[in-house]
Enzyme design. Structure first.
Site, mmCIF file in Angstrom:
data_model
loop_
_atom_site.group_PDB
_atom_site.id
_atom_site.type_symbol
_atom_site.label_atom_id
_atom_site.label_comp_id
_atom_site.label_asym_id
_atom_site.label_seq_id
_atom_site.Cartn_x
_atom_site.Cartn_y
_atom_site.Cartn_z
ATOM 1 N N ASP A 1 29.010 163.992 -13.424
ATOM 2 C CA ASP A 1 27.972 163.176 -12.790
ATOM 3 C C ASP A 1 28.007 163.451 -11.288
ATOM 4 O O ASP A 1 29.033 163.236 -10.639
ATOM 5 C CB ASP A 1 28.295 161.697 -13.064
ATOM 6 C CG ASP A 1 27.312 160.748 -12.430
ATOM 7 O OD1 ASP A 1 27.327 159.562 -12.797
ATOM 8 O OD2 ASP A 1 26.532 161.185 -11.562
ATOM 9 N N ILE A 2 26.931 163.938 -10.743
ATOM 10 C CA ILE A 2 26.926 164.329 -9.320
ATOM 11 C C ILE A 2 27.179 163.125 -8.408
ATOM 12 O O ILE A 2 27.712 163.294 -7.302
ATOM 13 C CB ILE A 2 25.606 165.039 -8.966
ATOM 14 C CG1 ILE A 2 25.777 165.846 -7.669
ATOM 15 C CG2 ILE A 2 24.422 164.039 -8.842
ATOM 16 C CD1 ILE A 2 24.702 166.850 -7.407
ATOM 17 N N ASN B 1 11.453 164.266 -5.820
ATOM 18 C CA ASN B 1 10.059 164.681 -5.926
ATOM 19 C C ASN B 1 9.468 164.639 -4.517
ATOM 20 O O ASN B 1 10.135 164.235 -3.564
ATOM 21 C CB ASN B 1 9.273 163.776 -6.889
ATOM 22 C CG ASN B 1 9.381 162.320 -6.499
ATOM 23 O OD1 ASN B 1 9.099 161.965 -5.348
ATOM 24 N ND2 ASN B 1 9.838 161.495 -7.411
ATOM 25 N N GLY C 1 16.002 160.648 -13.896
ATOM 26 C CA GLY C 1 16.990 161.731 -13.872
ATOM 27 C C GLY C 1 18.023 161.584 -12.772
ATOM 28 O O GLY C 1 18.505 160.493 -12.469
ATOM 29 N N ASP D 1 17.655 161.931 -9.634
ATOM 30 C CA ASP D 1 17.076 161.168 -8.504
ATOM 31 C C ASP D 1 17.368 159.678 -8.690
ATOM 32 O O ASP D 1 17.890 159.007 -7.786
ATOM 33 C CB ASP D 1 15.563 161.418 -8.493
ATOM 34 C CG ASP D 1 14.878 161.021 -7.187
ATOM 35 O OD1 ASP D 1 13.650 161.148 -7.117
ATOM 36 O OD2 ASP D 1 15.584 160.598 -6.249
ATOM 37 N N GLY E 1 15.109 169.760 -15.536
ATOM 38 C CA GLY E 1 14.955 168.580 -16.394
ATOM 39 C C GLY E 1 13.486 168.256 -16.562
ATOM 40 O O GLY E 1 12.731 169.021 -17.186
#
Ligand code: APR
Length: 194
Positions: A34-35, A48, A56, A58, A143
Site C-alpha cells: 500500500d503506497i 486526475n 483508487g 487517489d 487502473g
C-alpha cells in the site's frame, strides 16, 4: 603492446559499465503493498486533472493524509495530464505527495505513451527539486484509466532508468504494486529494461 592494452581497457570498460548498471539497479526496488504506508520522502499520487481526489490510489492517499491534503490541492487549480504538482504529506509517513494526472487509455493513438512518460519524468524531477532522496510510485494509469499494464511498466522503467543515469541525488525509486499481477509485470519490466 596495443593488443594487451586493448584487452585490459575492454575489461575495465565492461566492468565500469556493469558497475554503473548494477548501481542503478540497486536504486530501484519493486514491492507489493500500500503506497500510503511507504516510509519514503515522497509518494506519487495517480490523480486526475482536477486534483480534488477520487477513487483508487487517489482516494487511499487522501484518506490517509487527512482533509488538509484536499484543502491544499484545491488551491492548485488542477494539473494537466503528464504534469506534476507537489503538496505536503500531512498524516502520511511521506513528507511530500507528488500528484500527477496520467493519460486515459484511448487505444494508443492519442499520445498516451508520451504523456505517461511525462508523468514519471516530471515526478522524478519534482522530487529532486524538493530535496527528496526516496520516492514511491503507484502503477499510474493502469487502473481506472485502463492503460495496458505491461506497456505502462516498460514506460515507467524506461523513464526511471533514463532519469537515474543522469541523477545522483535520488537514492531509491520504489514501485509499489497492488496485487501479484502488477508485481510480476514490474519485475519483468525491471529485468527487461534496467
Ligand atoms: N497503493 C498502491 N497502489 C494502489 C493503491 C494503494 N493504496 N490503491 C490502488 N492502487 C493501484 C491500482 O490497483 C492500480 O494498479 O494503483 C494503480 C492505479 O490505479 P488507479 O488508482 O485507478 O489510478 P489510474 O488508473 O491512474 O486512474 C486515475 O482514478 O482514482 C481515480 O481520481 C483518480 O480519476 C483518477 C483515476
Amino acid at each position: 603492446m596495443d593488443c594487451c592494452c586493448f584487452v585490459v581497457t575492454a575489461q575495465v570498460d565492461s566492468a565500469v559499465g556493469e558497475k554503473e548498471v548494477g548501481d542503478m539497479k540497486k536504486r530501484v526496488s519493486i514491492v507489493e503493498g500500500d503506497i500510503t504506508k511507504q516510509k519514503v520522502d515522497a509518494i506519487v499520487n495517480a490523480a486526475n486533472n482536477s486534483l480534488l481526489g477520487g477513487g483508487g490510489v487517489d482516494g487511499a492517499i487522501h484518506r490517509a493524509a487527512g482533509s488538509e491534503l484536499l484543502e491544499e490541492t484545491r488551491q492548485m487549480g488542477g494539473c494537466p495530464t503528464g504534469e506534476a504538482r507537489v503538496s505536503k504529506g500531512y498524516r502520511l509517513p511521506a513528507r511530500w505527495v507528488i500528484h500527477t494526472a496520467g493519460p486515459i487509455w484511448a487505444g494508443g493513438h492519442k499520445n498516451e505513451d508520451n504523456l505517461l512518460a511525462g508523468c514519471y519524468r516530471n515526478c522524478l524531477k519534482m522530487a529532486v527539486e524538493h530535496g527528496a532522496k526516496t520516492i514511491a510510485f503507484p502503477s499510474i494509469s493502469t487502473g481506472a484509466y485502463r492503460f495496458p499494464l505491461e506497456r505502462a511498466t516498460e514506460i515507467a522503467m524506461g523513464e526511471t532508468g533514463k532519469f537515474l543515469e543522469n541523477d545522483n541525488i535520488l537514492k531509491k525509486v520504489v514501485f509499489v504494486c497492488f496485487g501479484e499481477r502488477v508485481l510480476k509485470a514490474y519485475q519483468d519490466a525491471f529485468e527487461k529494461i534496467l
